[in-house]
Design an enzyme around this catalytic site. Structure first.
Site, short mmCIF file in Angstrom:
data_model
loop_
_atom_site.label_atom_id
_atom_site.label_comp_id
_atom_site.label_asym_id
_atom_site.label_seq_id
_atom_site.Cartn_x
_atom_site.Cartn_y
_atom_site.Cartn_z
N GLU A 231 44.37 2.95 52.04
CA GLU A 231 44.69 3.23 50.64
C GLU A 231 45.17 1.95 49.97
O GLU A 231 46.33 1.59 50.09
CB GLU A 231 45.78 4.30 50.53
CG GLU A 231 46.19 4.58 49.11
CD GLU A 231 47.68 4.79 48.91
OE1 GLU A 231 48.06 5.24 47.83
OE2 GLU A 231 48.47 4.50 49.83
N ASP B 291 47.99 4.64 54.89
CA ASP B 291 48.71 4.64 53.63
C ASP B 291 49.14 3.22 53.22
O ASP B 291 49.28 2.34 54.06
CB ASP B 291 49.96 5.52 53.82
CG ASP B 291 50.66 5.87 52.54
OD1 ASP B 291 50.00 6.43 51.65
OD2 ASP B 291 51.87 5.60 52.43
N ASN C 116 54.19 1.24 56.38
CA ASN C 116 54.95 0.41 55.44
C ASN C 116 56.44 0.74 55.42
O ASN C 116 57.27 -0.14 55.29
CB ASN C 116 54.38 0.57 54.03
CG ASN C 116 55.21 -0.13 52.99
OD1 ASN C 116 55.35 -1.36 53.03
ND2 ASN C 116 55.81 0.63 52.08
N HIS C 117 56.74 2.03 55.51
CA HIS C 117 58.12 2.46 55.29
C HIS C 117 58.45 3.67 56.16
O HIS C 117 57.57 4.26 56.78
CB HIS C 117 58.33 2.80 53.81
CG HIS C 117 57.39 3.85 53.30
ND1 HIS C 117 56.26 3.55 52.57
CD2 HIS C 117 57.38 5.20 53.44
CE1 HIS C 117 55.61 4.66 52.27
NE2 HIS C 117 56.27 5.68 52.79
N ASP D 256 47.60 11.75 44.89
CA ASP D 256 48.38 10.73 44.20
C ASP D 256 48.01 10.62 42.72
O ASP D 256 48.64 9.84 42.00
CB ASP D 256 48.16 9.35 44.85
CG ASP D 256 48.85 9.25 46.19
OD1 ASP D 256 49.93 9.86 46.36
OD2 ASP D 256 48.31 8.57 47.09
#
Ligand SMILES: *[C@@H]1O[C@H](CO)[C@@H](O)[C@H](O)[C@H]1NC(C)=O
Ligand SMILES: *[C@@H]1O[C@H](CO)[C@@H](O)[C@H](O)[C@H]1NC(C)=O
Ligand SMILES: *[C@@H]1O[C@H](CO)[C@@H](O)[C@H](O)[C@H]1NC(C)=O
Ligand SMILES: *[C@@H]1O[C@H](CO)[C@@H](O)[C@H](O)[C@H]1NC(C)=O
Length: 463
Positions: free
Chosen positions: A239, A215, A138-139, A305
């Site tokens: 996730e 993720d 994602n990042h 988390d």
């Protein structure tokens, strides 16, 4: 001559399935159903020098691949036969958790070298422990938009235009904007899509991995996952950080392996907050009606988390019930490192304690509990369905094949609690053993009288 030719042809024919398998990526979802996964934050497990170093939880504390390799017997003794480790790629300074990548093709030197990662995987395989690495698509890490610092995503078109997620109910923002101000990869860009697939396949084959934890699923658009999932044919444990069954289903339809957040929140309600055990029955039934294949989800009680279970409720026996459910129900169980030593850290980073303070002792009461229940799990055929055996506000019982768990939410300080369970998987006259205490009993004709001493769950098996 023709006999030899026939033999050669035959061996080619018989060799083919193996050849295909060797070229596959890791282990399939079906194979992963037989495993119990131990979740490790690489930086927090053990250091190469094994020193009992102090640890600033907001920065690197010194854990390494070698540190994990040094404790594979400990992991086996707990009953685990797979590990999930932190993302392994090079990160921005201070990113001990591994989620802020800079170079996707370089190994995070704080954890060790590429060779040391290969050595860890080989050592795991030698002990029949499978390895799952965490990946993030994602990042990337924050590099002040100096994209030359990111390999291979070094062009501005590789990223979404800058914006922050302000409204988590706005799916467009969740997918297109920045999570925690981290540059958001443009996962609609063809170059980004193909690079991410190429890199993931490279990671799997170079390090001989068995599966991947993936993720931030909900932060990437579904069209990306529809391309990615078939291109990476292995078990993917996604996730999707959300307790809503319909929301999760939107992703399991594409990536069937997901963390079981819907059940996680129910376990917290029933055992963390002592709410009615009917909550468990209802969630099991809702999951069934949803059509989601729960056998491919990853069940858990704690993770990096969320606050650890014991920070929500410090009662060990309540956590034992939550773990007994997780270890014996139909999903693939996960155990978060340190729970077996009663770690009780709250929100991130307090839930990321160094493991080396424990000395890796195997005589802790909760360690022994998880090891015993894991043994019971191994007796259950993977296809065995969960059958509810009892439910009232305070007690929940279920079985799979000839393993029966009796759980309670009353906790340690309400005395003993008893029920007579007439609907059970055993036959009168069977000798059964409670894996938690080692106590045996002969199954009577008129129902099993089960006493949960000080709220401690029981797990009966027929030896
Ligand atoms: C960007 O990465 C590519 C390879 O992925 C490389 O050929 C190129 O030189 C890089 N450009 C910059 C400006 O770093
Ligand atoms: C969601 O966020 C996007 C981007 O910020 C915005 O354009 C859109 O209007 C928002 N949608 C709703 C329903 O608020
Ligand atoms: C729901 O339960 C029934 C009865 O055990 C079973 O046959 C069916 O496969 C389950 N559905 C799912 C999606 O697990
Ligand atoms: C490591 O140090 C901590 C903090 O001083 C201490 O509580 C712990 O018992 C030590 N562990 C071992 C194995 O020596």
């Amino acid at each position: 001559m023709s006999v030899i030719l026939t033999l050669i042809l035959q061996s080619l024919v018989f060799a083919e399935p193996e050849f295909v398998e060797m070229n596959g990526l890791g282990r399939s979802a079906q194979e992963w159903k037989s495993r119990i996964i131990y979740q490790i934050l690489t930086d927090r497990f053990d250091r190469t020098d094994g020193r009992n170093a102090s640890c600033n939880l907001k920065n690197y504390c010194g854990g390494t691949f070698k540190g994990i390799q040094n404790h594979l017997d400990y992991i086996k003794a707990l009953g685990m036969d797979a590990i999930w480790i932190s993302p392994v790629v090079a990160n921005t300074p201070g990113s001990y958790h591994g989620y802020h990548a800079t170079n996707f093709y370089e190994i995070n030197s704080n954890f060790g070298s590429a060779q040391e990662l290969k050595d860890l995987v080989a050592a795991c395989h030698q002990k029949d422990i499978w390895v799952m690495v965490d990946i993030v698509v994602n990042h990337v890490g924050d590099v002040n938009e100096d994209w030359s610092k990111i390999t291979p995503f070094n062009k501005s078109e590789h990223y979404h235009p800058r914006c922050d997620i302000r409204d988590y109910n706005n799916q467009t923002q969740v997918e297109m904007c920045r999570l925690a101000n981290l540059p958001d990869l443009n996962t609609e860009n063809e170059e980004v899509i193909s690079q991410l697939i190429t890199w993931t396949r490279w990671l799997m084959t170079t390090f001989n991995l068995d599966g991947l934890r993936v993720d931030t699923i909900k932060h990437v658009g579904k069209p990306f996952w529809k391309r990615f999932v078939p291109a990476v044919p292995t078990y993917l444990l996604g996730e999707t950080f959300d307790g809503s069954i319909p929301y999760i289903k939107g992703y399991t339809d594409i990536m069937p392996g997901q963390l079981h957040y819907p059940m996680y929140y129910t376990l917290l309600e029933v055992f963390g907050s002592k709410r009615s055990c009917y909550g468990l029955r209802n969630k099991v039934e809702e999951m069934n009606r949803s059509g989601i294949d729960v056998t491919l989800l990853g069940g858990f009680v704690s993770n990096h988390d969320n606050k650890r279970f014991l920070s929500i409720n410090p009662d060990w026996n309540l956590m034992k019930s939550a773990y007994a459910f997780t270890l014996l129900a139909e999903s693939i169980p996960l155990v978060y490192y340190g729970d077996e030593h009663a770690f009780k850290g709250g929100d991130d980073p307090n839930n990321r304690e160094p493991m080396w303070t424990t000395g890796f002792k195997t005589d802790h009461q909760i360690f022994k509990f998880i090891a015993a229940v894991s043994k019971a799990r191994k007796r259950i055929p993977i296809s065995a369905k969960l059958v509810e055996r009892w439910v009232d506000d305070q007690v929940y019982s279920f079985s799979r094949d000839k393993v029966m768990a009796v759980l309670t939410n009353v906790g340690s300080w309400s005395g003993d609690i008893s029920r007579t369970i007439t609907y059970h998987p055993f036959t009168p006259g069977d000798r059964i053993v409670d894996m938690v205490t080692g106590e045996t009993m002969i199954v009577p004709r008129d129902g099993l009288r089960v006493t949960l001493k000080e709220g401690c769950p029981r797990v009966y098996v027929k030896p």
